[in-house]
Design an enzyme around this catalytic site. Sequence first.
Site, mmCIF file in Angstrom:
data_model
loop_
_atom_site.group_PDB
_atom_site.id
_atom_site.type_symbol
_atom_site.label_atom_id
_atom_site.label_comp_id
_atom_site.label_asym_id
_atom_site.label_seq_id
_atom_site.Cartn_x
_atom_site.Cartn_y
_atom_site.Cartn_z
ATOM 1 N N SER A 141 -67.123 22.952 -10.499
ATOM 2 C CA SER A 141 -67.129 21.609 -9.977
ATOM 3 C C SER A 141 -65.682 21.164 -10.063
ATOM 4 O O SER A 141 -65.409 20.220 -9.313
ATOM 5 C CB SER A 141 -68.085 21.026 -10.585
ATOM 6 O OG SER A 141 -67.771 20.885 -12.116
ATOM 7 N N HIS A 162 -72.460 22.999 -5.985
ATOM 8 C CA HIS A 162 -71.281 22.815 -4.901
ATOM 9 C C HIS A 162 -71.315 24.122 -4.002
ATOM 10 O O HIS A 162 -70.366 24.276 -3.324
ATOM 11 C CB HIS A 162 -69.795 22.819 -5.747
ATOM 12 C CG HIS A 162 -69.891 21.713 -6.592
ATOM 13 N ND1 HIS A 162 -69.469 20.390 -5.998
ATOM 14 C CD2 HIS A 162 -70.061 21.573 -7.862
ATOM 15 C CE1 HIS A 162 -69.535 19.701 -7.212
ATOM 16 N NE2 HIS A 162 -70.046 20.234 -8.249
ATOM 17 N N LYS A 187 -75.449 16.651 -3.440
ATOM 18 C CA LYS A 187 -74.162 16.841 -2.994
ATOM 19 C C LYS A 187 -74.112 17.408 -1.354
ATOM 20 O O LYS A 187 -74.445 16.218 -0.609
ATOM 21 C CB LYS A 187 -73.433 17.818 -3.689
ATOM 22 C CG LYS A 187 -73.064 17.263 -4.900
ATOM 23 C CD LYS A 187 -72.727 18.133 -6.303
ATOM 24 C CE LYS A 187 -72.373 17.048 -7.451
ATOM 25 N NZ LYS A 187 -72.733 17.992 -8.677
HETATM 26 C C1 LIG Z 1 -73.266 17.540 -10.110
HETATM 27 C C2 LIG Z 1 -73.259 18.525 -10.657
HETATM 28 C C3 LIG Z 1 -74.649 18.945 -11.690
HETATM 29 C C4 LIG Z 1 -75.598 17.871 -11.869
HETATM 30 O O1 LIG Z 1 -76.338 17.576 -10.474
HETATM 31 P P1 LIG Z 1 -77.094 15.937 -10.448
HETATM 32 O O2 LIG Z 1 -77.861 16.141 -9.527
HETATM 33 O O3 LIG Z 1 -75.859 15.062 -9.988
HETATM 34 O O4 LIG Z 1 -77.332 15.580 -11.956
HETATM 35 C C5 LIG Z 1 -74.796 20.164 -12.198
HETATM 36 N N1 LIG Z 1 -74.172 21.012 -12.094
HETATM 37 C C6 LIG Z 1 -72.861 20.915 -11.401
HETATM 38 C C7 LIG Z 1 -71.961 22.198 -11.370
HETATM 39 C C8 LIG Z 1 -72.600 19.660 -10.764
HETATM 40 O O5 LIG Z 1 -71.300 19.718 -10.305
#
Ligand SMILES: *Cc1c(COP(=O)(O)O)cnc(C)c1O
Length: 405
Positions: free
Chosen positions: A188, A216, A247
């Site tokens: 991330s 991602h 995302k």
């Molecule tokens: C954003 C993210 C999460 C968490 O997801 P949310 O739905 O925002 O709680 C988990 N793992 C990674 C690698 C992330 O970037």
Amino acid sequence: MTAFDEELTARLESLRQQGLHRQCRVLDSAQSPRISVAGQPLLNFSSNDYLGLANDPRLQEAAIAATLRYGTGSGASRLICGTLEPHAQLERELAAFKGTEAAITFSTGYAAAAGAIVSLLGKSDFLILDKLVHACVVDAARLCGATLRVFAHNDLEDLERKLKWCAGKRQAGGPKPRILVVTESVFSMDGDQAPLRAIAELKDQYEAWLMVDEAHATGLYGPGRQGLVAAGQLTGRVEIQMGTLSKAVGASGGFICGSRALVDFLVNCARSFIFSTAPSPGVAAAATAGLKFIQSAEGAARCERLWRLVGGVGESLRRYRLADPPRSAILPLPVGDEARAVALAARLREQGILLPAIRYPTVARGSARLRLTLSAAHTEAEIVRLVETLKSTLTGGGLGAETRF
Ligand SMILES: *Cc1c(COP(=O)(O)O)cnc(C)c1O
């Protein structure tokens, strides 16, 4: 001031002195490449809305229709009376999209990681994490009580050492402890990828399980855009596929995809699923609409556009130590010093560009960076403006000369 507030104020002051104090900035516009913060228009290069779906009329309409039909609240946890048709439909859609037997959704990706790891592992088990996995996995690791080993980022030799160590411990007789390896397919904050095939081979060799966080990658890689597990034809070899609907999918919620047995187990044992109210039906319906869009011809074209923009920016900014070529839509510009990263972000913001400084504890101390993310919804003109502004801000003036670019 009470003694309680005095203590907290002192702790906040210490964060300020370290350049680590943070504040929410409130947008007075929708989430998009063009936002407004306190009346200031900004070009947004900080969102994870990779496909521009967070404010798409198709998702909005799906949310509105589900809200009109099912209401705003789900009323209870999923196992009591909170499972409404939009939740069931989303889980069917997800399993079909990922090509797994089943899927289970949670309120967030954070809750999905906690639910899976804490229910699957206990004190007598072993958990092996890549050094750079997301905080939600780290927190789940602490909570589950398993013996924790961390391998150097993407380092297969170190992973094998850790696997060997754990496997050695389990030959001591008695019930066989479990070993779970967790990594991300796209990291991330660095935007690089894990060597998933080699990791899958190692975990098979040591009879461990593998969990891959595709936060991602979901919606962005492979012919079906399912993510890197499917793109690498590893679907049957990764026991636990995790991800988020917040995302590229443009809604919110977390998920785990895998076998029917895994999903039935999580329904029964994942505490963040059992003891939390089901998400609003409108949110689930928006996520289903996002997944449908991603699988359409238009979704394919949108995704291709994203990769074209990423390629172009990667080329234009190569001398600023971007990965060459970039492996994801996350393009971190390394700075190092926290205060310097904050100052650079402020200068960019004065010029109408939102590209925030990412600092400890999101990344290690001394490895602050500007985290640039692109969306298929950016226009070519906006990309040109970004590149021009970055070039003049990072290389011109006093600050540029001191940076490590
Ligand atoms: C954003 C993210 C999460 C968490 O997801 P949310 O739905 O925002 O709680 C988990 N793992 C990674 C690698 C992330 O970037």
